[in-house]
Design a protein around this motif. Structure first.
Motif, PDB file in Angstrom:
ATOM      1  N   THR A 103       0.860  -1.185   0.000  1.00  0.00           N
ATOM      2  CA  THR A 103       0.000   0.000   0.000  1.00  0.00           C
ATOM      3  C   THR A 103       0.893   1.231   0.000  1.00  0.00           C
ATOM      4  O   THR A 103       1.905   1.288   0.700  1.00  0.00           O
ATOM      5  CB  THR A 103      -0.928  -0.018   1.223  1.00  0.00           C
ATOM      6  OG1 THR A 103      -1.735  -1.205   1.146  1.00  0.00           O
ATOM      7  CG2 THR A 103      -1.813   1.208   1.278  1.00  0.00           C
ATOM      8  N   GLN A 120      -3.003   3.944  -2.789  1.00  0.00           N
ATOM      9  CA  GLN A 120      -3.248   2.716  -3.545  1.00  0.00           C
ATOM     10  C   GLN A 120      -2.999   1.517  -2.640  1.00  0.00           C
ATOM     11  O   GLN A 120      -1.929   1.383  -2.065  1.00  0.00           O
ATOM     12  CB  GLN A 120      -2.332   2.665  -4.766  1.00  0.00           C
ATOM     13  CG  GLN A 120      -2.699   1.567  -5.738  1.00  0.00           C
ATOM     14  CD  GLN A 120      -2.004   1.767  -7.070  1.00  0.00           C
ATOM     15  OE1 GLN A 120      -0.767   1.734  -7.125  1.00  0.00           O
ATOM     16  NE2 GLN A 120      -2.773   1.961  -8.121  1.00  0.00           N
ATOM     17  N   VAL A 121      -4.024   0.670  -2.534  1.00  0.00           N
ATOM     18  CA  VAL A 121      -3.934  -0.517  -1.692  1.00  0.00           C
ATOM     19  C   VAL A 121      -3.090  -1.556  -2.423  1.00  0.00           C
ATOM     20  O   VAL A 121      -3.294  -1.819  -3.607  1.00  0.00           O
ATOM     21  CB  VAL A 121      -5.332  -1.077  -1.359  1.00  0.00           C
ATOM     22  CG1 VAL A 121      -5.220  -2.348  -0.524  1.00  0.00           C
ATOM     23  CG2 VAL A 121      -6.150  -0.020  -0.626  1.00  0.00           C
ATOM     24  N   TRP A 129     -10.790  -3.569   0.340  1.00  0.00           N
ATOM     25  CA  TRP A 129     -11.792  -2.570   0.729  1.00  0.00           C
ATOM     26  C   TRP A 129     -11.700  -2.283   2.229  1.00  0.00           C
ATOM     27  O   TRP A 129     -11.719  -1.134   2.648  1.00  0.00           O
ATOM     28  CB  TRP A 129     -13.190  -3.040   0.339  1.00  0.00           C
ATOM     29  CG  TRP A 129     -14.248  -2.053   0.700  1.00  0.00           C
ATOM     30  CD1 TRP A 129     -15.216  -2.220   1.639  1.00  0.00           C
ATOM     31  CD2 TRP A 129     -14.427  -0.732   0.169  1.00  0.00           C
ATOM     32  NE1 TRP A 129     -15.997  -1.095   1.717  1.00  0.00           N
ATOM     33  CE2 TRP A 129     -15.529  -0.156   0.826  1.00  0.00           C
ATOM     34  CE3 TRP A 129     -13.765   0.022  -0.781  1.00  0.00           C
ATOM     35  CZ2 TRP A 129     -15.995   1.116   0.555  1.00  0.00           C
ATOM     36  CZ3 TRP A 129     -14.225   1.300  -1.058  1.00  0.00           C
ATOM     37  CH2 TRP A 129     -15.312   1.838  -0.399  1.00  0.00           C
ATOM     38  N   TYR A 132      -8.566  -0.287   2.929  1.00  0.00           N
ATOM     39  CA  TYR A 132      -8.775   1.107   2.500  1.00  0.00           C
ATOM     40  C   TYR A 132      -9.575   1.874   3.553  1.00  0.00           C
ATOM     41  O   TYR A 132      -9.206   2.988   3.938  1.00  0.00           O
ATOM     42  CB  TYR A 132      -9.491   1.131   1.147  1.00  0.00           C
ATOM     43  CG  TYR A 132     -10.004   2.485   0.763  1.00  0.00           C
ATOM     44  CD1 TYR A 132      -9.139   3.464   0.287  1.00  0.00           C
ATOM     45  CD2 TYR A 132     -11.354   2.801   0.892  1.00  0.00           C
ATOM     46  CE1 TYR A 132      -9.607   4.721  -0.053  1.00  0.00           C
ATOM     47  CE2 TYR A 132     -11.825   4.050   0.549  1.00  0.00           C
ATOM     48  CZ  TYR A 132     -10.954   5.011   0.083  1.00  0.00           C
ATOM     49  OH  TYR A 132     -11.414   6.257  -0.251  1.00  0.00           O
ATOM     50  N   TYR A 135      -7.424   2.546   6.602  1.00  0.00           N
ATOM     51  CA  TYR A 135      -6.410   3.560   6.319  1.00  0.00           C
ATOM     52  C   TYR A 135      -7.035   4.958   6.295  1.00  0.00           C
ATOM     53  O   TYR A 135      -6.502   5.898   6.865  1.00  0.00           O
ATOM     54  CB  TYR A 135      -5.733   3.232   4.986  1.00  0.00           C
ATOM     55  CG  TYR A 135      -4.493   4.035   4.708  1.00  0.00           C
ATOM     56  CD1 TYR A 135      -3.332   3.830   5.440  1.00  0.00           C
ATOM     57  CD2 TYR A 135      -4.477   5.002   3.715  1.00  0.00           C
ATOM     58  CE1 TYR A 135      -2.184   4.563   5.194  1.00  0.00           C
ATOM     59  CE2 TYR A 135      -3.341   5.749   3.460  1.00  0.00           C
ATOM     60  CZ  TYR A 135      -2.200   5.523   4.198  1.00  0.00           C
ATOM     61  OH  TYR A 135      -1.077   6.257   3.949  1.00  0.00           O
ATOM     62  N   LEU A 151     -12.224   7.584  -6.074  1.00  0.00           N
ATOM     63  CA  LEU A 151     -11.942   6.166  -5.871  1.00  0.00           C
ATOM     64  C   LEU A 151     -12.139   5.382  -7.161  1.00  0.00           C
ATOM     65  O   LEU A 151     -13.168   5.485  -7.819  1.00  0.00           O
ATOM     66  CB  LEU A 151     -12.857   5.618  -4.778  1.00  0.00           C
ATOM     67  CG  LEU A 151     -12.547   4.238  -4.235  1.00  0.00           C
ATOM     68  CD1 LEU A 151     -11.136   4.183  -3.659  1.00  0.00           C
ATOM     69  CD2 LEU A 151     -13.571   3.868  -3.177  1.00  0.00           C
TER      70      LEU A 151
END
Length: 191
Positions: A103, A120-121, A129, A132, A135, A151
């Motif tokens: 990430t 960016q994961v 998801w 994200y 985070y 997104l």
């Protein structure tokens, strides 16, 4: 303009793969904002390169030409622009690689929201998801709903990005994970 001029004067009008994201790709004259959109670059907080290649005369001549133009000072042409332009002009596209295994986040501007940057994961995160959401809520403390328009699914990677994802770079889309409805349709990206 400076990239077109350099290509015409020193590269016989070639552009490497710089025109790949442009509508028309007939000649270096097609290298315009109207035809190609905003110039994209590689996020380069982590950038691996063959230093010997960057020291070769063709690349050094290009970098000196840009330096002498004054664009570094007057237009704030920075490492992202210079490295990305150099790679696209002089390196074979197949010799580039976009690291996606972790990430990554970078934001230029204020810390209250995404201004100009990316979150960016990583490709190997089991629940992208959920990662994200964590985070955004716990690390960045950003409003998820407010960022929804930024997104995207970039080649299978959950990506929050501004400006548009068409200016981002990633490798082939992997056979993938299911996206929540709030994730926009994937756009094809070239690297």
């Amino acid at each position: 303009l400076i990239l077109r001029d350099y290509s015409k004067k020193h590269m016989e009008g070639t552009t490497g793969w710089y025109l790949d994201l442009c509508e028309s790709k007939e000649s270096v004259d097609d290298l315009t904002r109207e035809n190609c959109g905003e110039q994209f670059g590689f996020y380069n907080n982590f950038f691996v390169a063959d230093i010997e290649r960057f020291l070769q005369p063709d690349v050094q001549n290009f970098l000196n030409y840009v330096d002498e133009s004054g664009k570094i000072f007057t237009n704030r042409w920075n490492d992202l622009i210079l490295q990305s332009s150099t790679v696209q002009f002089f390196l074979n596209k197949n010799a580039t690689f976009h690291f996606t295994g972790w990430t990554y986040g970078h934001n230029s501007g204020y810390h209250d929201m995404l201004h100009y940057g990316i979150v960016q994961v990583g490709r190997f995160v089991k629940e992208p998801w959920r990662a994200y959401q964590y985070y955004m809520e716990h690390e960045l403390k950003w409003n998820i709903e407010m960022h929804k328009k930024y997104l995207h699914n970039v080649n299978g990677l959950l990506t929050l990005v501004n400006p548009s994802p068409g200016n981002c770079c990633a490798n082939e889309e992997p056979a993938g994970w299911d996206n929540p409805e709030s994730v926009l349709t994937p756009t094809q990206f070239l690297c």
